[in-house]
Scaffold this motif. Structure first.
Motif, PDB file in Angstrom:
ATOM      1  N   GLY A  69      36.226 -41.488  65.989  1.00  0.00           N
ATOM      2  CA  GLY A  69      37.785 -41.516  67.156  1.00  0.00           C
ATOM      3  C   GLY A  69      38.850 -42.615  66.494  1.00  0.00           C
ATOM      4  O   GLY A  69      39.419 -42.316  66.789  1.00  0.00           O
ATOM      5  N   ARG A  70      37.946 -43.806  65.869  1.00  0.00           N
ATOM      6  CA  ARG A  70      38.981 -44.499  65.273  1.00  0.00           C
ATOM      7  C   ARG A  70      39.509 -44.057  63.870  1.00  0.00           C
ATOM      8  O   ARG A  70      40.923 -45.032  63.486  1.00  0.00           O
ATOM      9  CB  ARG A  70      37.906 -46.026  64.831  1.00  0.00           C
ATOM     10  CG  ARG A  70      37.459 -47.078  66.077  1.00  0.00           C
ATOM     11  CD  ARG A  70      37.277 -47.834  65.431  1.00  0.00           C
ATOM     12  NE  ARG A  70      36.209 -48.031  64.389  1.00  0.00           N
ATOM     13  CZ  ARG A  70      34.931 -47.862  64.502  1.00  0.00           C
ATOM     14  NH1 ARG A  70      34.735 -47.954  65.961  1.00  0.00           N
ATOM     15  NH2 ARG A  70      33.723 -47.801  63.818  1.00  0.00           N
ATOM     16  N   LEU A 126      30.951 -40.418  67.197  1.00  0.00           N
ATOM     17  CA  LEU A 126      32.046 -40.195  67.921  1.00  0.00           C
ATOM     18  C   LEU A 126      32.887 -41.320  67.691  1.00  0.00           C
ATOM     19  O   LEU A 126      34.377 -41.243  67.116  1.00  0.00           O
ATOM     20  CB  LEU A 126      32.138 -39.704  69.539  1.00  0.00           C
ATOM     21  CG  LEU A 126      31.102 -38.367  69.434  1.00  0.00           C
ATOM     22  CD1 LEU A 126      31.182 -38.297  71.034  1.00  0.00           C
ATOM     23  CD2 LEU A 126      32.942 -37.448  68.736  1.00  0.00           C
ATOM     24  N   ASP A 127      32.640 -42.628  67.673  1.00  0.00           N
ATOM     25  CA  ASP A 127      33.638 -43.636  67.910  1.00  0.00           C
ATOM     26  C   ASP A 127      33.854 -43.786  66.417  1.00  0.00           C
ATOM     27  O   ASP A 127      35.291 -44.223  66.779  1.00  0.00           O
ATOM     28  CB  ASP A 127      32.467 -44.921  67.937  1.00  0.00           C
ATOM     29  CG  ASP A 127      33.585 -46.463  68.465  1.00  0.00           C
ATOM     30  OD1 ASP A 127      34.793 -46.265  69.115  1.00  0.00           O
ATOM     31  OD2 ASP A 127      32.854 -47.248  67.892  1.00  0.00           O
ATOM     32  N   GLU A 128      33.771 -43.877  65.512  1.00  0.00           N
ATOM     33  CA  GLU A 128      33.704 -44.061  64.109  1.00  0.00           C
ATOM     34  C   GLU A 128      35.083 -42.368  63.803  1.00  0.00           C
ATOM     35  O   GLU A 128      35.686 -42.741  63.560  1.00  0.00           O
ATOM     36  CB  GLU A 128      32.760 -43.941  63.273  1.00  0.00           C
ATOM     37  CG  GLU A 128      32.542 -43.865  61.883  1.00  0.00           C
ATOM     38  CD  GLU A 128      31.700 -43.741  60.820  1.00  0.00           C
ATOM     39  OE1 GLU A 128      32.100 -44.181  59.372  1.00  0.00           O
ATOM     40  OE2 GLU A 128      30.548 -43.142  60.770  1.00  0.00           O
ATOM     41  N   SER A 165      40.777 -40.719  71.088  1.00  0.00           N
ATOM     42  CA  SER A 165      39.059 -40.885  71.699  1.00  0.00           C
ATOM     43  C   SER A 165      38.492 -40.540  71.743  1.00  0.00           C
ATOM     44  O   SER A 165      38.027 -39.398  71.202  1.00  0.00           O
ATOM     45  CB  SER A 165      39.426 -41.066  73.183  1.00  0.00           C
ATOM     46  OG  SER A 165      39.703 -39.393  73.913  1.00  0.00           O
ATOM     47  N   ILE A 166      36.705 -40.997  72.017  1.00  0.00           N
ATOM     48  CA  ILE A 166      36.307 -40.691  72.115  1.00  0.00           C
ATOM     49  C   ILE A 166      35.864 -38.912  72.636  1.00  0.00           C
ATOM     50  O   ILE A 166      34.993 -38.088  71.989  1.00  0.00           O
ATOM     51  CB  ILE A 166      34.847 -41.036  72.460  1.00  0.00           C
ATOM     52  CG1 ILE A 166      34.543 -42.584  71.994  1.00  0.00           C
ATOM     53  CG2 ILE A 166      33.115 -40.478  72.120  1.00  0.00           C
ATOM     54  CD1 ILE A 166      33.434 -43.838  72.331  1.00  0.00           C
TER      55      ILE A 166
END
Length: 136
Positions: free
Chosen positions: A96-97, A92-94, A102-103
Motif C-alpha cells: 500500500g505504501r 499489504l501495508d508495504e 490503502s490496505i
C-alpha cells in the motif's frame, strides 16, 4: 508556439546544478532535456495542428492517459506480488505504501482479468486459482 514551448519546459524541467552524478555529466543531462523538450513540443504542435485542439487541453489529456496507464501498471504489479509470489512475501501495508493504495485498496486493486494478463505475460500460473482457492 510560445505556449507549446512553455508546456515543454514545464513538463521537462532542466536539472538543478549538483543534481546530476557525476558532475561532469550535467551538460549531457541538460542536452538530453533539451532534446526531450523539442520532441515533446514537436509532437504537441503536430497534434494541435492535426486536431485543431488547444495545446493545454491536449497536454492534460495526454497526462491523464499516462496517469491511467501508470495505474494499470500498478494494478498488474500488485497482482503479480499478491498472486504470483510466495504467500506473505509482501505485506499489504508495504504494498500500500509503495503503490499509494490503502490496505483495503491493495486487496481490491486488481481483477481476475488482470491476474490472467499477468499470467499470460510471465507464462506461469498464479500460486492459487483466480477463484481464490489454493491449488494444492
Amino acid at each position: 508556439m510560445d505556449q507549446i514551448r512553455e508546456l515543454a519546459a514545464l513538463l521537462h524541467p532542466m536539472p538543478e546544478p549538483g543534481s546530476v552524478t557525476p558532475d561532469d555529466c550535467f551538460s549531457d543531462a541538460c542536452d538530453q532535456v533539451e532534446r526531450e523538450r523539442k520532441d515533446y513540443a514537436d509532437n504537441l504542435e503536430a497534434a494541435a495542428f492535426g486536431t485543431e485542439g488547444d495545446p493545454v487541453i491536449l497536454a492534460l489529456e495526454q497526462a491523464r492517459a499516462e496517469k491511467e496507464e501508470a495505474d494499470r501498471r500498478i494494478r498488474r504489479i500488485l497482482a503479480y506480488a499478491k498472486e504470483f509470489q510466495p504467500p506473505r512475501r509482501y505485506i499489504l501495508d508495504e504494498l500500500g505504501r509503495a503503490s499509494g493504495y490503502s490496505i483495503s485498496g491493495v486487496r481490491t486493486a486488481y481483477t481476475p482479468e488482470e491476474i490472467g494478463l499477468v499470467q499470460s505475460q510471465i507464462r506461469r500460473d498464479p500460486r492459487r486459482s483466480v477463484s481464490g482457492e489454493d491449488p494444492s
